[in-house]
Design a protein around this motif. Structure first.
Motif, PDB file in Angstrom:
ATOM      1  N   UNK A 168       0.861  -1.181   0.000  1.00 36.28           N
ATOM      2  CA  UNK A 168       0.000   0.000   0.000  1.00 36.28           C
ATOM      3  C   UNK A 168       0.897   1.230   0.000  1.00 36.28           C
ATOM      4  N   UNK A 169       0.708   2.091  -0.976  1.00 35.78           N
ATOM      5  CA  UNK A 169       1.521   3.304  -1.021  1.00 35.78           C
ATOM      6  C   UNK A 169       0.945   4.328  -0.041  1.00 35.78           C
ATOM      7  N   UNK A 170       1.704   5.380   0.215  1.00 40.36           N
ATOM      8  CA  UNK A 170       1.216   6.405   1.133  1.00 40.36           C
ATOM      9  C   UNK A 170       0.073   7.208   0.515  1.00 40.36           C
ATOM     10  N   UNK A 171      -0.157   7.058  -0.809  1.00 36.37           N
ATOM     11  CA  UNK A 171      -1.352   7.660  -1.404  1.00 36.37           C
ATOM     12  C   UNK A 171      -2.488   6.631  -1.484  1.00 36.37           C
ATOM     13  N   UNK A 172      -2.271   5.458  -0.842  1.00 37.29           N
ATOM     14  CA  UNK A 172      -3.285   4.411  -0.683  1.00 37.29           C
ATOM     15  C   UNK A 172      -3.622   3.639  -1.955  1.00 37.29           C
ATOM     16  N   UNK A 173      -2.613   3.415  -2.797  1.00 39.57           N
ATOM     17  CA  UNK A 173      -2.755   2.495  -3.937  1.00 39.57           C
ATOM     18  C   UNK A 173      -2.399   1.096  -3.428  1.00 39.57           C
ATOM     19  N   UNK A 174      -3.349   0.169  -3.568  1.00 41.46           N
ATOM     20  CA  UNK A 174      -3.193  -1.193  -3.033  1.00 41.46           C
ATOM     21  C   UNK A 174      -2.955  -2.214  -4.133  1.00 41.46           C
ATOM     22  N   UNK A 175      -2.090  -3.192  -3.864  1.00 45.33           N
ATOM     23  CA  UNK A 175      -1.968  -4.345  -4.747  1.00 45.33           C
ATOM     24  C   UNK A 175      -1.458  -5.519  -3.912  1.00 45.33           C
ATOM     25  N   UNK A 176      -1.687  -6.739  -4.414  1.00 46.01           N
ATOM     26  CA  UNK A 176      -1.278  -7.921  -3.654  1.00 46.01           C
ATOM     27  C   UNK A 176      -1.033  -9.087  -4.585  1.00 46.01           C
ATOM     28  N   UNK A 177      -0.258 -10.048  -4.084  1.00 45.74           N
ATOM     29  CA  UNK A 177      -0.059 -11.299  -4.817  1.00 45.74           C
ATOM     30  C   UNK A 177       0.237 -12.401  -3.820  1.00 45.74           C
ATOM     31  N   UNK A 178       0.063 -13.648  -4.242  1.00 46.70           N
ATOM     32  CA  UNK A 178       0.354 -14.787  -3.366  1.00 46.70           C
ATOM     33  C   UNK A 178       0.742 -15.997  -4.197  1.00 46.70           C
ATOM     34  N   UNK A 179       1.498 -16.899  -3.578  1.00 40.98           N
ATOM     35  CA  UNK A 179       1.821 -18.190  -4.184  1.00 40.98           C
ATOM     36  C   UNK A 179       1.491 -19.253  -3.150  1.00 40.98           C
ATOM     37  N   UNK A 180       0.800 -20.303  -3.581  1.00 44.26           N
ATOM     38  CA  UNK A 180       0.352 -21.291  -2.614  1.00 44.26           C
ATOM     39  C   UNK A 180       0.322 -22.673  -3.228  1.00 44.26           C
ATOM     40  N   UNK A 181       0.271 -23.672  -2.329  1.00 45.02           N
ATOM     41  CA  UNK A 181       0.124 -25.059  -2.745  1.00 45.02           C
ATOM     42  C   UNK A 181      -1.363 -25.402  -2.599  1.00 45.02           C
ATOM     43  N   UNK A 182      -2.020 -25.610  -3.739  1.00 42.70           N
ATOM     44  CA  UNK A 182      -3.472 -25.764  -3.748  1.00 42.70           C
ATOM     45  C   UNK A 182      -3.945 -26.865  -2.780  1.00 42.70           C
ATOM     46  N   UNK A 183      -3.331 -28.020  -2.844  1.00 43.46           N
ATOM     47  CA  UNK A 183      -3.795 -29.154  -2.027  1.00 43.46           C
ATOM     48  C   UNK A 183      -3.600 -28.877  -0.536  1.00 43.46           C
ATOM     49  N   UNK A 184      -2.451 -28.341  -0.172  1.00 44.22           N
ATOM     50  CA  UNK A 184      -2.176 -28.084   1.258  1.00 44.22           C
ATOM     51  C   UNK A 184      -3.091 -26.999   1.812  1.00 44.22           C
ATOM     52  N   UNK A 185      -3.385 -25.974   0.987  1.00 46.82           N
ATOM     53  CA  UNK A 185      -4.274 -24.902   1.445  1.00 46.82           C
ATOM     54  C   UNK A 185      -5.702 -25.433   1.594  1.00 46.82           C
TER      55      UNK A 185
END
Ligand SMILES: [Zn+2]
Length: 296
Positions: A80-97
Motif C-alpha cells: 500500500x503506497x502512502x497515497x493508498x494504492x493497493x496491490x497484492x499477490x500470493x503463491x500457494x500449494x493448492x492441495x495443502x491450502x
C-alpha cells in the motif's frame, strides 16, 4: 461500504485511532487471481492492515507486508503506497491450502514461525533507506499479529479489530499515546472493551460513518479527520517491464522467442499482460537511437 481511511482522536484523552473500510478496492485486489477462500480472507485483512499503517506514514513511499516460507502459502505480498494504492499477490500449494479449510488462519497458512517469516518493509521511494520489521507469527489472527507488531515496534499500546462481510473488510485501530493519565487509562480500557465486543455490522458502520463511530464509543467526544480513499492500483508499466527484460538479458529473451515466438510477461500482482513481438523484444537491446520500433 465505501473505500475510506480516516484518523480520529478522543478529545481530552491520550487515545488516537484510525478506521478503514475496503470494498471495491479489495474486491479488485483479490479478484486479480483465483485465490482459495482462506487466502482471500487473509489477503483482505492484510490489505486493511497495510492501509491503516501506510496511512499513518510521514513520507512518500510504500509499505510492504511480505510473508515468505515453505508452508502451504509460500508467498504473500501486500503493498500500500502512502497515497493508498493497493496491490497484492500470493503463491500457494493448492492441495495443502484446501486441506486446511476455508477458515484457516494466516499462522496456519504460513506453517507458523518454524517455516515462514512475516516482514513489514517501509520503502521511502525518494529519500532514505528501507527499514524492515519482523512480525512474530505467533498469534492466530491477523489483527492480533499487527496489534503485537505495533505495540512492540512503536512502543505504543495498540488495539486492532477487523471484520469481514460480503467481500468487504472493515478495521478500527486504537493507540494509546505516551504520558497518559488515570482518565486516559479509563478511556483506553473502555474503548478497548468496545472494540473487543464489536463485530460486523457495528465495525463496518464505525469504519464508514461518524454516527457509527460515535455509537461504538458512546459518551466520548471524538474528532475525526478528513478521509482518504484507498484504491486498487498496480505500479507495473510498459517501461518497468522493459527494464526487467533488459535485466533478464538477451539470452533469456532469445530463448523465449525461440520457444514461443514472442515474449510474454504477466504482472504477478494485477495480472496485466505485456506482449513483445520479436522485433520489439530485440529492440530493447539495440543501442539507443539506432533501432526504433513503431507500434501501430
Ligand atoms: Zn501490475
Amino acid at each position: 461500504m465505501a473505500d475510506a481511511l480516516s484518523r480520529f482522536l478522543f478529545e481530552g484523552a491520550g487515545v488516537r485511532g484510525a478506521r478503514v473500510s475496503l470494498a471495491g478496492s479489495v474486491r479488485a485486489v483479490v479478484g486479480a487471481h483465483p485465490y482459495p477462500p482462506a487466502v482471500v480472507h487473509v489477503l483482505r485483512e492484510l490489505a486493511a492492515c497495510a492501509t491503516l499503517l501506510a496511512g499513518s506514514l510521514k513520507f512518500d513511499g510504500t509499505l510492504i507486508v511480505q510473508l515468505a516460507g515453505d508452508g502451504p502459502v509460500r508467498l504473500i505480498v501486500v503493498e500500500c503506497t502512502t497515497t493508498l494504492a493497493l496491490r497484492a499477490t500470493a503463491q500457494w500449494d493448492e492441495a495443502r491450502v484446501r486441506a486446511l479449510g476455508d477458515d484457516a488462519t494466516l499462522r496456519e497458512l504460513s506453517g507458523g514461525p518454524e517455516s515462514a517469516r512475516l516482514a513489514i518493509t517501509l520503502d521511502p521511494r525518494a529519500e532514505g533507506a528501507m527499514t524492515q520489521g519482523i512480525v512474530a507469527l505467533e498469534a492466530g489472527s491477523v489483527a492480533q499479529l499487527f496489534e503485537h507488531y505495533l505495540t512492540s515496534s512503536e512502543q505504543i499500546a495498540s488495539k486492532l479489530a477487523l471484520a469481514q462481510s460480503g467481500g468487504e473488510v472493515a478495521g478500527v485501530l486504537l493507540q494509546r499515546l505516551p504520558g497518559s493519565t488515570a482518565h486516559d487509562d479509563a478511556v483506553w480500557r473502555e474503548a478497548c472493551a468496545a472494540l473487543d465486543a464489536a463485530d460486523m455490522p457495528a465495525l463496518g458502520l464505525a469504519a464508514t460513518s461518524d454516527a457509527g463511530l460515535a455509537a461504538l464509543f458512546p459518551g466520548r467526544d471524538l474528532r475525526v479527520f478528513r478521509p482518504a480513499t484507498p484504491r486498487a492500483e498496480c505500479s507495473c508499466s510498459p517501461a518497468r517491464v522493459e527494464g526487467a527484460l533488459r535485466i533478464a538479458g538477451r539470452g533469456e529473451i532469445e530463448a523465449a522467442l525461440a520457444e514461443q515466438g514472442r515474449v510474454e510477461v504477466v504482472c504477478e500482482f494485477c495480472g496485466r499482460q505485456y506482449v513483445f513481438a520479436p522485433a520489439e523484444a530485440r529492440a530493447l537491446f539495440a543501442p539507443q537511437g539506432k533501432a526504433r520500433v513503431t507500434r501501430h
